[in-house]
Design a protein around this motif. Structure first.
Motif, PDB file in Angstrom:
ATOM      1  N   GLU A  25       0.841  -1.206   0.000  1.00 37.64           N
ATOM      2  CA  GLU A  25       0.000   0.000   0.000  1.00 37.64           C
ATOM      3  C   GLU A  25       0.877   1.257   0.000  1.00 37.64           C
ATOM      4  O   GLU A  25       0.657   2.179  -0.783  1.00 37.64           O
ATOM      5  CB  GLU A  25      -0.830  -0.043   1.277  1.00 37.64           C
ATOM      6  CG  GLU A  25      -2.133   0.704   1.239  1.00 37.64           C
ATOM      7  CD  GLU A  25      -2.917   0.388   2.508  1.00 37.64           C
ATOM      8  OE1 GLU A  25      -3.411  -0.743   2.606  1.00 37.64           O
ATOM      9  OE2 GLU A  25      -3.009   1.245   3.396  1.00 37.64           O
ATOM     10  N   ILE A  26       1.877   1.264   0.891  1.00 41.31           N
ATOM     11  CA  ILE A  26       2.780   2.415   1.005  1.00 41.31           C
ATOM     12  C   ILE A  26       3.536   2.632  -0.308  1.00 41.31           C
ATOM     13  O   ILE A  26       3.616   3.759  -0.813  1.00 41.31           O
ATOM     14  CB  ILE A  26       3.763   2.224   2.189  1.00 41.31           C
ATOM     15  CG1 ILE A  26       2.998   2.360   3.509  1.00 41.31           C
ATOM     16  CG2 ILE A  26       4.915   3.206   2.143  1.00 41.31           C
ATOM     17  CD1 ILE A  26       3.794   1.988   4.740  1.00 41.31           C
ATOM     18  N   SER A  33       2.046   9.046  -6.194  1.00 38.43           N
ATOM     19  CA  SER A  33       2.296  10.456  -5.867  1.00 38.43           C
ATOM     20  C   SER A  33       3.512  10.986  -6.625  1.00 38.43           C
ATOM     21  O   SER A  33       3.487  12.100  -7.163  1.00 38.43           O
ATOM     22  CB  SER A  33       2.540  10.632  -4.370  1.00 38.43           C
ATOM     23  OG  SER A  33       1.505  10.069  -3.639  1.00 38.43           O
TER      24      SER A  33
ATOM     25  N   LEU B  59       2.665  13.789  -2.524  1.00 41.03           N
ATOM     26  CA  LEU B  59       2.602  12.726  -1.517  1.00 41.03           C
ATOM     27  C   LEU B  59       1.742  13.198  -0.335  1.00 41.03           C
ATOM     28  O   LEU B  59       0.906  12.449   0.179  1.00 41.03           O
ATOM     29  CB  LEU B  59       4.021  12.385  -1.061  1.00 41.03           C
ATOM     30  CG  LEU B  59       4.207  11.104  -0.258  1.00 41.03           C
ATOM     31  CD1 LEU B  59       3.720   9.893  -1.023  1.00 41.03           C
ATOM     32  CD2 LEU B  59       5.666  10.909   0.125  1.00 41.03           C
ATOM     33  N   VAL B  62      -2.001  13.207  -1.558  1.00 38.72           N
ATOM     34  CA  VAL B  62      -2.607  11.867  -1.647  1.00 38.72           C
ATOM     35  C   VAL B  62      -2.868  11.312  -0.245  1.00 38.72           C
ATOM     36  O   VAL B  62      -3.961  10.809   0.042  1.00 38.72           O
ATOM     37  CB  VAL B  62      -1.705  10.913  -2.476  1.00 38.72           C
ATOM     38  CG1 VAL B  62      -2.210   9.484  -2.398  1.00 38.72           C
ATOM     39  CG2 VAL B  62      -1.658  11.370  -3.926  1.00 38.72           C
ATOM     40  N   LEU B  66      -6.474  10.425   1.489  1.00 41.80           N
ATOM     41  CA  LEU B  66      -6.764   9.087   2.023  1.00 41.80           C
ATOM     42  C   LEU B  66      -7.284   9.181   3.461  1.00 41.80           C
ATOM     43  O   LEU B  66      -8.236   8.487   3.825  1.00 41.80           O
ATOM     44  CB  LEU B  66      -5.511   8.206   1.966  1.00 41.80           C
ATOM     45  CG  LEU B  66      -5.051   7.774   0.570  1.00 41.80           C
ATOM     46  CD1 LEU B  66      -3.738   7.008   0.645  1.00 41.80           C
ATOM     47  CD2 LEU B  66      -6.091   6.915  -0.124  1.00 41.80           C
ATOM     48  N   ARG B  72      -7.711   3.320   3.043  1.00 40.89           N
ATOM     49  CA  ARG B  72      -6.281   2.986   3.181  1.00 40.89           C
ATOM     50  C   ARG B  72      -5.614   3.907   4.217  1.00 40.89           C
ATOM     51  O   ARG B  72      -4.542   4.486   3.959  1.00 40.89           O
ATOM     52  CB  ARG B  72      -5.556   3.117   1.824  1.00 40.89           C
ATOM     53  CG  ARG B  72      -6.145   2.259   0.727  1.00 40.89           C
ATOM     54  CD  ARG B  72      -5.812   0.812   0.919  1.00 40.89           C
ATOM     55  NE  ARG B  72      -6.430  -0.021  -0.109  1.00 40.89           N
ATOM     56  CZ  ARG B  72      -6.459  -1.343  -0.066  1.00 40.89           C
ATOM     57  NH1 ARG B  72      -5.921  -1.983   0.951  1.00 40.89           N
ATOM     58  NH2 ARG B  72      -7.025  -2.031  -1.013  1.00 40.89           N
ATOM     59  N   VAL B  73      -6.253   4.041   5.342  1.00 39.71           N
ATOM     60  CA  VAL B  73      -5.792   4.982   6.377  1.00 39.71           C
ATOM     61  C   VAL B  73      -4.413   4.591   6.917  1.00 39.71           C
ATOM     62  O   VAL B  73      -3.548   5.443   7.111  1.00 39.71           O
ATOM     63  CB  VAL B  73      -6.819   5.046   7.532  1.00 39.71           C
ATOM     64  CG1 VAL B  73      -6.271   5.812   8.715  1.00 39.71           C
ATOM     65  CG2 VAL B  73      -8.102   5.702   7.047  1.00 39.71           C
ATOM     66  N   LYS B  74      -4.223   3.279   7.118  1.00 40.92           N
ATOM     67  CA  LYS B  74      -2.965   2.838   7.722  1.00 40.92           C
ATOM     68  C   LYS B  74      -1.761   3.232   6.853  1.00 40.92           C
ATOM     69  O   LYS B  74      -0.782   3.798   7.349  1.00 40.92           O
ATOM     70  CB  LYS B  74      -3.000   1.330   7.934  1.00 40.92           C
ATOM     71  CG  LYS B  74      -1.952   0.828   8.890  1.00 40.92           C
ATOM     72  CD  LYS B  74      -2.141  -0.644   9.139  1.00 40.92           C
ATOM     73  CE  LYS B  74      -1.000  -1.193   9.968  1.00 40.92           C
ATOM     74  NZ  LYS B  74      -1.085  -2.652  10.091  1.00 40.92           N
ATOM     75  N   GLY B  75      -1.874   2.945   5.553  1.00 44.25           N
ATOM     76  CA  GLY B  75      -0.781   3.284   4.629  1.00 44.25           C
ATOM     77  C   GLY B  75      -0.527   4.784   4.599  1.00 44.25           C
ATOM     78  O   GLY B  75       0.610   5.236   4.712  1.00 44.25           O
ATOM     79  N   GLY B  76      -1.618   5.558   4.459  1.00 42.43           N
ATOM     80  CA  GLY B  76      -1.501   7.018   4.404  1.00 42.43           C
ATOM     81  C   GLY B  76      -0.904   7.579   5.685  1.00 42.43           C
ATOM     82  O   GLY B  76      -0.010   8.430   5.644  1.00 42.43           O
ATOM     83  N   LEU B  78       0.946   6.023   7.922  1.00 39.30           N
ATOM     84  CA  LEU B  78       2.356   5.622   8.102  1.00 39.30           C
ATOM     85  C   LEU B  78       3.284   6.513   7.280  1.00 39.30           C
ATOM     86  O   LEU B  78       4.364   6.899   7.744  1.00 39.30           O
ATOM     87  CB  LEU B  78       2.540   4.152   7.705  1.00 39.30           C
ATOM     88  CG  LEU B  78       2.157   3.129   8.786  1.00 39.30           C
ATOM     89  CD1 LEU B  78       2.150   1.718   8.213  1.00 39.30           C
ATOM     90  CD2 LEU B  78       3.107   3.195   9.968  1.00 39.30           C
ATOM     91  N   ILE B  79       2.846   6.863   6.065  1.00 43.35           N
ATOM     92  CA  ILE B  79       3.671   7.758   5.225  1.00 43.35           C
ATOM     93  C   ILE B  79       3.748   9.146   5.866  1.00 43.35           C
ATOM     94  O   ILE B  79       4.819   9.762   5.921  1.00 43.35           O
ATOM     95  CB  ILE B  79       3.116   7.846   3.790  1.00 43.35           C
ATOM     96  CG1 ILE B  79       3.247   6.492   3.103  1.00 43.35           C
ATOM     97  CG2 ILE B  79       3.853   8.908   2.980  1.00 43.35           C
ATOM     98  CD1 ILE B  79       2.600   6.403   1.756  1.00 43.35           C
ATOM     99  N   THR B 140      -8.810  -3.884  12.038  1.00 43.60           N
ATOM    100  CA  THR B 140      -7.940  -4.633  11.140  1.00 43.60           C
ATOM    101  C   THR B 140      -8.447  -6.061  10.986  1.00 43.60           C
ATOM    102  O   THR B 140      -9.138  -6.577  11.860  1.00 43.60           O
ATOM    103  CB  THR B 140      -6.502  -4.686  11.684  1.00 43.60           C
ATOM    104  OG1 THR B 140      -6.553  -5.299  12.956  1.00 43.60           O
ATOM    105  CG2 THR B 140      -5.885  -3.320  11.780  1.00 43.60           C
ATOM    106  N   PRO B 141      -8.096  -6.740   9.874  1.00 47.18           N
ATOM    107  CA  PRO B 141      -8.531  -8.102   9.648  1.00 47.18           C
ATOM    108  C   PRO B 141      -8.098  -9.034  10.774  1.00 47.18           C
ATOM    109  O   PRO B 141      -8.800  -9.957  11.130  1.00 47.18           O
ATOM    110  CB  PRO B 141      -7.846  -8.484   8.342  1.00 47.18           C
ATOM    111  CG  PRO B 141      -7.546  -7.211   7.670  1.00 47.18           C
ATOM    112  CD  PRO B 141      -7.333  -6.217   8.757  1.00 47.18           C
ATOM    113  N   HIS B 142      -6.936  -8.748  11.382  1.00 50.14           N
ATOM    114  CA  HIS B 142      -6.422  -9.600  12.452  1.00 50.14           C
ATOM    115  C   HIS B 142      -7.406  -9.654  13.621  1.00 50.14           C
ATOM    116  O   HIS B 142      -7.754 -10.710  14.125  1.00 50.14           O
ATOM    117  CB  HIS B 142      -5.073  -9.054  12.920  1.00 50.14           C
ATOM    118  CG  HIS B 142      -4.620  -9.669  14.206  1.00 50.14           C
ATOM    119  ND1 HIS B 142      -4.209 -10.964  14.262  1.00 50.14           N
ATOM    120  CD2 HIS B 142      -4.579  -9.180  15.467  1.00 50.14           C
ATOM    121  CE1 HIS B 142      -3.890 -11.247  15.523  1.00 50.14           C
ATOM    122  NE2 HIS B 142      -4.107 -10.172  16.261  1.00 50.14           N
TER     123      HIS B 142
END
Lengths: 178, 153
Positions: A25-26, A33, B59, B62, B66, B72-76, B78-79, B140-142
């Motif tokens: 995803e990252i 971007s 970046l 985007v 998000l 896709r909150v986790k990915g966004g 983390l970035i 999360t799925p976990h």
């Protein structure tokens, strides 16, 4: 089934899968971007790569035309090859205390009052002009660069490191008024 | 759970997203000035300053979108956390080297924001990001699978 879950193996598998999913995803977000940013700024990047003046003003005609920042190495090259006229935006007193060797003095305040008449007499508008002042905290060189562009100079750069960066690099300096 | 507590994670997530969208749009509008702000840190070489000025705002945009959309909150997040860490290191380095520069975080060429002020602000953004990451992990799925196994038992 219950023991299978309690052993923790599927949980680890799920964690690995989640981690892989997040990393993918990252990577995807970064790639998308970066592609968008490079595509949007392709003209600017091409200009910067070649060391040319940005064509941004042509791409956005309604926006303000801005001089392009230039780094120490490029300034030194243009200085040594005499391909550019270096202009000092600081006060006459600061110029007299120390300036880039070969630079012309053109205090921003003076330019605002009188316009670039004196400079135009010495330097043709087709010349490449580099403006500088007292380093990154000083905005006079950018303002001077904007005024020079408005006055018809097409190729104007701003050396944001200014006199402090030039002097600290051990490059040639001079003192006294012109 | 109280109403405000229930809505707090979404409020923080959307606020953080809007801040990053706002910061991104200001930089996208003036990439040359932002390249100058990046160059002022004296960390990157000449062309890399422009490349950063071209890519970084997108970046931010985007990731901000998000977060606002809740997709896709986790990915966004983390970035954004990574970007904040980079900003903090850059600002700390500017302070250590005694550079008196504008942080270049929002409006380019406007009122100068000192590195100390920007550093404090980035710390707050980082704390908000950590909060978003913690609260977003609830679904999360976990966790969902654990619930399923509990039902199997």
């Amino acid at each position: 089934m219950v023991r299978f879950w309690r052993d923790g193996y599927p949980r680890q598998l799920m964690l690995k899968k989640n981690l892989l999913g997040t990393l993918t995803e990252i990577c995807l977000i970064v790639v998308v971007s970066a592609a968008a940013g490079i595509a949007w700024n392709r003209t600017l990047l091409t200009g910067a790569w070649r060391g040319e003046l940005t064509q941004q003003a042509q791409a956005a005609p309604q926006g303000e035309e801005l001089p392009m920042p230039i780094g120490l190495v490029q300034v030194k090259e243009l200085h040594d090859s005499k391909q550019a006229v270096i202009v000092d935006a600081r006060s006459a007193a600061s110029f007299a205390q120390g300036h880039i060797a070969g630079a012309l003095t053109l205090p921003l305040e003076e330019l605002r009052k009188t316009g670039p008449v004196g400079l135009k007499a010495k330097v043709p508008t087709s010349a490449t002009v580099i403006a500088y002042c007292n380093g990154f905290s000083c905005h006079d060189s950018m303002d001077l660069g904007k005024l020079l562009m408005q006055a018809g100079y097409a190729s104007v750069y701003v050396f944001e490191g200014g006199y402090p960066e030039w002097r600290d690099a051990g490059y040639p300096t001079a003192t006294g008024a012109l | 759970m109280n109403g405000w507590k229930r809505h707090l994670p979404a409020a923080v997530r959307i606020t953080l997203g809007v801040i990053f969208i706002y910061a991104a749009l200001l930089k996208i509008a003036d990439p040359v000035a932002f390249a100058g702000s990046v160059a002022a840190y004296r960390v990157l070489p000449y062309f890399a300053s422009y490349l950063t000025a071209a890519v970084l705002p997108f970046l931010e945009l985007v990731c901000g979108l998000l977060l606002v959309c809740g997709y896709r909150v986790k990915g966004g997040a983390l970035i954004i956390a990574g970007m904040n860490l980079v900003f903090i290191v850059a600002l700390a380095s500017a302070i250590v080297r005694g550079l008196d520069i504008d942080c270049g975080c929002f409006k380019q060429g406007g009122a100068k924001t000192s590195p100390w002020m920007a550093l404090a602000r980035d710390m707050v953004f980082l704390a908000m990001t950590v909060f978003v990451l913690k609260t977003s992990q609830i679904k999360t799925p976990h966790t969902d699978l654990t619930d399923v196994t509990d039902n199997v038992r």
